[in-house]
Design a protein around this motif. Structure first.
Motif, PDB file in Angstrom:
ATOM      1  N   LEU A 542       0.794  -1.233   0.000  1.00  0.00           N
ATOM      2  CA  LEU A 542       0.000   0.000   0.000  1.00  0.00           C
ATOM      3  C   LEU A 542       0.831   1.290   0.000  1.00  0.00           C
ATOM      4  O   LEU A 542       0.581   2.187  -0.815  1.00  0.00           O
ATOM      5  CB  LEU A 542      -1.017   0.014   1.147  1.00  0.00           C
ATOM      6  CG  LEU A 542      -1.843   1.304   1.248  1.00  0.00           C
ATOM      7  CD1 LEU A 542      -2.670   1.545  -0.003  1.00  0.00           C
ATOM      8  CD2 LEU A 542      -2.754   1.296   2.475  1.00  0.00           C
ATOM      9  N   PRO A 543       1.819   1.437   0.885  1.00  0.00           N
ATOM     10  CA  PRO A 543       2.576   2.704   0.865  1.00  0.00           C
ATOM     11  C   PRO A 543       3.228   2.965  -0.491  1.00  0.00           C
ATOM     12  O   PRO A 543       3.245   4.114  -0.965  1.00  0.00           O
ATOM     13  CB  PRO A 543       3.635   2.495   1.956  1.00  0.00           C
ATOM     14  CG  PRO A 543       3.065   1.447   2.851  1.00  0.00           C
ATOM     15  CD  PRO A 543       2.274   0.536   1.952  1.00  0.00           C
ATOM     16  N   GLY A 544       3.719   1.913  -1.122  1.00  0.00           N
ATOM     17  CA  GLY A 544       4.343   2.076  -2.434  1.00  0.00           C
ATOM     18  C   GLY A 544       3.334   2.514  -3.489  1.00  0.00           C
ATOM     19  O   GLY A 544       3.643   3.329  -4.351  1.00  0.00           O
ATOM     20  N   VAL A 545       2.128   1.974  -3.401  1.00  0.00           N
ATOM     21  CA  VAL A 545       1.099   2.350  -4.374  1.00  0.00           C
ATOM     22  C   VAL A 545       0.685   3.805  -4.169  1.00  0.00           C
ATOM     23  O   VAL A 545       0.501   4.553  -5.131  1.00  0.00           O
ATOM     24  CB  VAL A 545      -0.130   1.406  -4.261  1.00  0.00           C
ATOM     25  CG1 VAL A 545      -1.260   1.886  -5.152  1.00  0.00           C
ATOM     26  CG2 VAL A 545       0.255  -0.016  -4.639  1.00  0.00           C
ATOM     27  N   VAL A 546       0.566   4.211  -2.918  1.00  0.00           N
ATOM     28  CA  VAL A 546       0.228   5.616  -2.629  1.00  0.00           C
ATOM     29  C   VAL A 546       1.301   6.540  -3.201  1.00  0.00           C
ATOM     30  O   VAL A 546       1.007   7.553  -3.841  1.00  0.00           O
ATOM     31  CB  VAL A 546       0.070   5.839  -1.108  1.00  0.00           C
ATOM     32  CG1 VAL A 546       0.013   7.328  -0.777  1.00  0.00           C
ATOM     33  CG2 VAL A 546      -1.176   5.124  -0.601  1.00  0.00           C
ATOM     34  N   ARG A 547       2.546   6.168  -2.992  1.00  0.00           N
ATOM     35  CA  ARG A 547       3.650   6.999  -3.476  1.00  0.00           C
ATOM     36  C   ARG A 547       3.603   7.120  -5.005  1.00  0.00           C
ATOM     37  O   ARG A 547       3.719   8.194  -5.575  1.00  0.00           O
ATOM     38  CB  ARG A 547       4.990   6.394  -3.033  1.00  0.00           C
ATOM     39  CG  ARG A 547       6.220   7.194  -3.477  1.00  0.00           C
ATOM     40  CD  ARG A 547       7.483   6.667  -2.821  1.00  0.00           C
ATOM     41  NE  ARG A 547       7.548   5.220  -2.859  1.00  0.00           N
ATOM     42  CZ  ARG A 547       7.495   4.430  -1.800  1.00  0.00           C
ATOM     43  NH1 ARG A 547       7.427   4.934  -0.595  1.00  0.00           N
ATOM     44  NH2 ARG A 547       7.520   3.127  -1.944  1.00  0.00           N
ATOM     45  N   TYR A 548       3.416   5.969  -5.668  1.00  0.00           N
ATOM     46  CA  TYR A 548       3.359   5.963  -7.128  1.00  0.00           C
ATOM     47  C   TYR A 548       2.189   6.805  -7.632  1.00  0.00           C
ATOM     48  O   TYR A 548       2.318   7.617  -8.546  1.00  0.00           O
ATOM     49  CB  TYR A 548       3.218   4.523  -7.634  1.00  0.00           C
ATOM     50  CG  TYR A 548       2.914   4.431  -9.113  1.00  0.00           C
ATOM     51  CD1 TYR A 548       3.927   4.501 -10.061  1.00  0.00           C
ATOM     52  CD2 TYR A 548       1.600   4.311  -9.566  1.00  0.00           C
ATOM     53  CE1 TYR A 548       3.651   4.448 -11.413  1.00  0.00           C
ATOM     54  CE2 TYR A 548       1.303   4.261 -10.919  1.00  0.00           C
ATOM     55  CZ  TYR A 548       2.332   4.320 -11.838  1.00  0.00           C
ATOM     56  OH  TYR A 548       2.050   4.277 -13.176  1.00  0.00           O
ATOM     57  N   SER A 549       1.044   6.604  -7.010  1.00  0.00           N
ATOM     58  CA  SER A 549      -0.171   7.269  -7.445  1.00  0.00           C
ATOM     59  C   SER A 549      -0.063   8.782  -7.268  1.00  0.00           C
ATOM     60  O   SER A 549      -0.481   9.561  -8.127  1.00  0.00           O
ATOM     61  CB  SER A 549      -1.327   6.712  -6.618  1.00  0.00           C
ATOM     62  OG  SER A 549      -2.498   6.734  -7.339  1.00  0.00           O
ATOM     63  N   ALA A 550       0.538   9.206  -6.155  1.00  0.00           N
ATOM     64  CA  ALA A 550       0.713  10.631  -5.897  1.00  0.00           C
ATOM     65  C   ALA A 550       1.696  11.241  -6.893  1.00  0.00           C
ATOM     66  O   ALA A 550       1.516  12.351  -7.372  1.00  0.00           O
ATOM     67  CB  ALA A 550       1.212  10.848  -4.468  1.00  0.00           C
ATOM     68  N   GLY A 553      -0.115  10.852 -10.610  1.00  0.00           N
ATOM     69  CA  GLY A 553      -1.499  11.241 -10.854  1.00  0.00           C
ATOM     70  C   GLY A 553      -2.348  10.097 -11.370  1.00  0.00           C
ATOM     71  O   GLY A 553      -3.489  10.290 -11.759  1.00  0.00           O
ATOM     72  N   HIS A 554      -1.812   8.895 -11.354  1.00  0.00           N
ATOM     73  CA  HIS A 554      -2.574   7.718 -11.801  1.00  0.00           C
ATOM     74  C   HIS A 554      -3.429   7.203 -10.647  1.00  0.00           C
ATOM     75  O   HIS A 554      -3.064   6.249  -9.962  1.00  0.00           O
ATOM     76  CB  HIS A 554      -1.632   6.607 -12.266  1.00  0.00           C
ATOM     77  CG  HIS A 554      -0.897   6.933 -13.526  1.00  0.00           C
ATOM     78  ND1 HIS A 554      -0.073   6.034 -14.161  1.00  0.00           N
ATOM     79  CD2 HIS A 554      -0.868   8.047 -14.280  1.00  0.00           C
ATOM     80  CE1 HIS A 554       0.428   6.599 -15.251  1.00  0.00           C
ATOM     81  NE2 HIS A 554      -0.036   7.820 -15.331  1.00  0.00           N
ATOM     82  N   VAL A 555      -4.563   7.845 -10.444  1.00  0.00           N
ATOM     83  CA  VAL A 555      -5.391   7.437  -9.312  1.00  0.00           C
ATOM     84  C   VAL A 555      -5.954   6.033  -9.503  1.00  0.00           C
ATOM     85  O   VAL A 555      -6.258   5.342  -8.529  1.00  0.00           O
ATOM     86  CB  VAL A 555      -6.546   8.429  -9.060  1.00  0.00           C
ATOM     87  CG1 VAL A 555      -6.013   9.799  -8.689  1.00  0.00           C
ATOM     88  CG2 VAL A 555      -7.457   8.525 -10.263  1.00  0.00           C
ATOM     89  N   HIS A 556      -6.063   5.603 -10.738  1.00  0.00           N
ATOM     90  CA  HIS A 556      -6.629   4.276 -10.977  1.00  0.00           C
ATOM     91  C   HIS A 556      -5.694   3.169 -10.489  1.00  0.00           C
ATOM     92  O   HIS A 556      -6.133   2.046 -10.288  1.00  0.00           O
ATOM     93  CB  HIS A 556      -6.941   4.087 -12.456  1.00  0.00           C
ATOM     94  CG  HIS A 556      -5.728   4.085 -13.320  1.00  0.00           C
ATOM     95  ND1 HIS A 556      -4.974   5.215 -13.559  1.00  0.00           N
ATOM     96  CD2 HIS A 556      -5.109   3.092 -13.986  1.00  0.00           C
ATOM     97  CE1 HIS A 556      -3.968   4.912 -14.346  1.00  0.00           C
ATOM     98  NE2 HIS A 556      -4.010   3.630 -14.620  1.00  0.00           N
ATOM     99  N   ALA A 557      -4.399   3.498 -10.294  1.00  0.00           N
ATOM    100  CA  ALA A 557      -3.488   2.478  -9.774  1.00  0.00           C
ATOM    101  C   ALA A 557      -3.938   2.035  -8.387  1.00  0.00           C
ATOM    102  O   ALA A 557      -3.832   0.863  -8.033  1.00  0.00           O
ATOM    103  CB  ALA A 557      -2.057   3.026  -9.717  1.00  0.00           C
ATOM    104  N   LEU A 558      -4.461   2.954  -7.625  1.00  0.00           N
ATOM    105  CA  LEU A 558      -4.945   2.599  -6.291  1.00  0.00           C
ATOM    106  C   LEU A 558      -6.224   1.765  -6.393  1.00  0.00           C
ATOM    107  O   LEU A 558      -6.447   0.853  -5.596  1.00  0.00           O
ATOM    108  CB  LEU A 558      -5.192   3.864  -5.454  1.00  0.00           C
ATOM    109  CG  LEU A 558      -5.510   3.615  -3.988  1.00  0.00           C
ATOM    110  CD1 LEU A 558      -4.316   3.023  -3.254  1.00  0.00           C
ATOM    111  CD2 LEU A 558      -5.961   4.891  -3.300  1.00  0.00           C
ATOM    112  N   ALA A 559      -7.050   2.086  -7.374  1.00  0.00           N
ATOM    113  CA  ALA A 559      -8.270   1.303  -7.586  1.00  0.00           C
ATOM    114  C   ALA A 559      -7.913  -0.133  -7.966  1.00  0.00           C
ATOM    115  O   ALA A 559      -8.542  -1.087  -7.505  1.00  0.00           O
ATOM    116  CB  ALA A 559      -9.128   1.944  -8.669  1.00  0.00           C
ATOM    117  N   THR A 560      -6.912  -0.285  -8.800  1.00  0.00           N
ATOM    118  CA  THR A 560      -6.450  -1.616  -9.190  1.00  0.00           C
ATOM    119  C   THR A 560      -5.897  -2.356  -7.982  1.00  0.00           C
ATOM    120  O   THR A 560      -6.197  -3.532  -7.758  1.00  0.00           O
ATOM    121  CB  THR A 560      -5.353  -1.505 -10.270  1.00  0.00           C
ATOM    122  OG1 THR A 560      -5.876  -0.777 -11.383  1.00  0.00           O
ATOM    123  CG2 THR A 560      -4.903  -2.874 -10.737  1.00  0.00           C
TER     124      THR A 560
END
Length: 614
Positions: A542-550, A553-560
């Motif tokens: 999760l922390p890595g996905v938040v970092r990537y998404s922030a 700007g790929h908010v859909h990465a968190l949805a995935t």
RNA sequence: GGGCCCGUAGUAUAGCUUGGAUAUCACAGAGGCCUCCGGAGCCUCGAACCCGGGUUCGAAUCCCGGCGGGCCCGCCA
């Protein structure tokens, strides 16, 4: 066409964690540091060097592969005249076992690292147990950022094409907060200019003077909205017809132009602002059902009233490429800015001296830069050119900073055509929400006979709204999508109800174990089933996905990610008993508790409901 | 006409920013799982990188050219 936001969020900081906040936020932080320094040292001994930044990114992105962390050695080996596979084998053979929490192995040209299952479990569960509701949140950046999104004109209800902006923007704001930014969310309310004047202008005329086509859009014999009819729907009725008429009827257009000029000069009748506010309130009520709120509403008229538009026009007239047209209008000759030829003259005052949208938007952005070091705008693809114009104008007035843009493509109507109120192809957010909630209601009733009406209603609202939100969030913003009722209303598979169900399942299980509040005692060595390991890996990401998404700007990465996490939980749930387990019971309860926290945070970040039962 | 974005199984989608291992996930299809903590679930199978060049040891990913779809090219916003 996603403009990559500048990389200012906190990265792994593997080599030197900031001293101010030494606490750990990511279970992969230390393993990555270990690999980064270990591998570069081993390579150095062999006279080889590797780009550390590239390796860092490689490691951050490698979590999806067959190993926990992996380093491809093709390039380094070739540059040093070595055989990649041999080098990988050699490095794996000498990887320091002493004190390392990772085991190394070679697979072809890849040097792979795996965390011991017990180590991964201990590290992840302990971190989640410590961070609790802050798990997934990164270190503070001490940076303020302004996110402007939605900013739809208050002239009628949302259709789902427009609402993609609000959903993406709201989610991005949540993710940026988690990534350590101080976020302020703006809604720019357009109450100036011709488009904005249409509604209040038509309603300020006696109905007897309305064009027949406009009058026909109102229900006969009614003076105002019926009980239950939202203001955005009622007052927005004549808008499409009137705006179409304006293009054909010059007299009508002149009349409106005169009205709009008064508005710009600050002489708008009180009904103008009042009507805008009423319609806006209706629109916001719909967004609130999706969990979308704003910190500040910035009314465009403010920049006229406080003189900043006038000052901006004065600055523009002094700009290096300012020119005056024959009829008195002023423009910037923007030939050097790489804009399409046709639009290279950027008009910033009309012949009558009034301002244009771009000019006022420029004043708005200068005010944003006065308070925020980072400015982010969420814009539809149709605003791409406008964003370039804005950049050019900022350059002309000597502003060195630029906004970052997140663009999204429009949602097309079910047939594939453009979503248009006038053509009758628009799908309204309110209708979609009502339909989704009704479907959810039916589903809940079919499953739960024990709940009272209020509880069922509450759950149905949450499930329906979340389903709508997720159906839009899960697709990459730059993909043009076609709206399909079946998909937006689907409750199984890659949908919000699947996610909410996981959370509810975990919650009731923990209730039954009487262990809702972590931390729980556990022995990491007991969580060794493949399904448990898969779940642990998902939790740890999760922390890595938040970092990537922030960062992107790929908010859909968190949805995935949310779906992957829920999926891992369901598999684990199916494969491994918890309450009925023997010696492993407490450890598995700890795993479920960590899952519940992680899922909960993820749902919050996506703006989806957390339901204890459904 | 010019500019930008998108093109991945029957449908829908991830991966593309940072080239690298057997291309993700769902729906639909075929087959299985209620001795079990919630079946809105789980397991198994079949099926895809628009076309053509180029760069590279290696291209879904980068570059060029097509084709198809979308958006934009206003003294509208």
């Amino acid at each position: 066409m996603m403009a990559a936001p500048l990389e200012r969020c906190s990265g792994f900081s593997m080599l030197s964690p900031p001293p101010t906040e030494p606490e750990e936020v990511d279970p992969w932080e230390r393993p990555c540091t270990e690999v980064l320094s270990g591998v570069s040292a081993l390579l150095k001994e062999r006279g080889l060097s590797i780009d550390l930044e590239a390796l860092r990114l490689e490691l951050e992105g490698s979590s999806g592969g067959p190993a926990d962390l992996s380093v491809p050695l093709h390039r380094v080996a070739r540059q040093g005249g070595r055989n990649p596979a041999e080098l990988a084998a050699e490095l794996a053979g000498v990887w320091p076992a002493r004190g390392s929490t990772l085991s190394a192995s070679a697979k072809g040209a890849y040097l792979n690292f795996d965390a011991e299952p017990a180590t991964l479990a201990a590290r992840t569960l302990e971190l989640i147990g410590t961070r609790r509701e802050r798990y997934g949140f990164l270190r503070s950046t001490n940076t303020s950022v302004c996110v402007e999104h939605t900013s739809a004109n208050p002239n009628g209800p949302f259709h789902i094409g427009r609402v993609r902006n609000a959903i993406i923007g709201d989610t991005y704001a949540r993710i940026l907060r988690a990534a350590g930014y101080r976020v302020t969310v703006h809604y720019y309310v357009d109450d100036v200019g011709r488009q904005a004047a249409v509604i209040s202008w038509i309603w300020s005329n006696p109905r007897a003077q309305w064009p027949p086509a406009a009058l026909a859009t109102l229900p006969p014999g009614r003076e105002g909205p019926e009980a239950g009819e939202k203001a955005d729907h009622y007052y927005g009725r004549p808008y499409p017809v009137v705006s179409a008429l304006l293009k054909e009827d010059a007299a009508l257009a002149a009349d409106l132009g005169e009205y709009a000029r008064k508005v710009e000069e600050g002489h708008a009748p009180p009904a103008h602002r009042e009507l805008s506010e009423r319609v806006l309130a209706g629109m916001l009520a719909s967004l609130a059902r999706l969990g979308i709120q704003y910190d500040e509403f910035v009314w465009e008229s403010r920049f006229l009233a406080d003189g900043s538009v006038d000052r901006m026009i004065a600055r523009l007239k002094q700009a290096p490429h300012a020119v005056q047209e024959e009829n008195g209008a002023w423009a910037i000759d923007a030939s050097g800015y790489g804009l399409p030829q046709e639009s290279s003259r950027l008009i910033f005052t009309r012949a009558d001296g009034t301002s244009l949208y771009a000019t006022r938007d420029l004043a708005y952005h200068e005010s944003k830069f006065a308070s925020f070091p980072r400015v982010i705008d969420v814009l539809g693809a149709d605003h791409l050119l406008h964003s370039k114009v804005l950049d050019a104008l900022l350059a002309e007035v000597g502003e060195p900073r630029r906004p970052e843009f997140v663009f999204y493509q429009y949602i097309q109507a079910p047939g594939g055509s453009k979503m248009s109120t006038r053509a009758g192809t628009a799908v309204y957010l309110d209708d979609l929400l009502d339909e989704a909630v009704e479907r959810a209601h039916t589903e809940v009733l079919a499953r739960r006979e024990d709940l009272d009406d209020d509880a069922v209603g509450e759950i149905a609202e949450a499930v329906g709204a979340s389903a709508v939100r997720y159906s839009i969030l899960r697709v990459a913003p730059d993909k043009p999508v076609q709206f399909r009722w079946e998909e937006a209303l689907s409750f199984e598979g890659r949908t919000a109800p699947f996610l909410l169900y996981s959370y509810a399942r975990a919650t009731t299980l923990l209730h039954k174990a009487d262990r809702l509040d972590p931390p729980h005692p556990f022995e990491a060595g007991q969580l060794t089933a493949p399904e448990e390991r898969r779940l642990l890996r998902a939790l740890s990401r999760l922390p890595g996905v938040v970092r990537y998404s922030a960062r992107t700007g790929h908010v859909h990465a968190l949805a995935t990610y949310a779906h992957e996490l829920a999926d891992a939980f369901h598999s684990c749930y199916q494969a491994v008993p918890v309450l009925r387990a023997g010696a492993e019971r407490e450890s598995r309860i700890a795993l479920v508790a960590a899952t519940r926290i992680t899922l909960g945070v993820t749902l919050d970040l996506l703006g989806l409901a957390r339901l204890e039962r459904m």
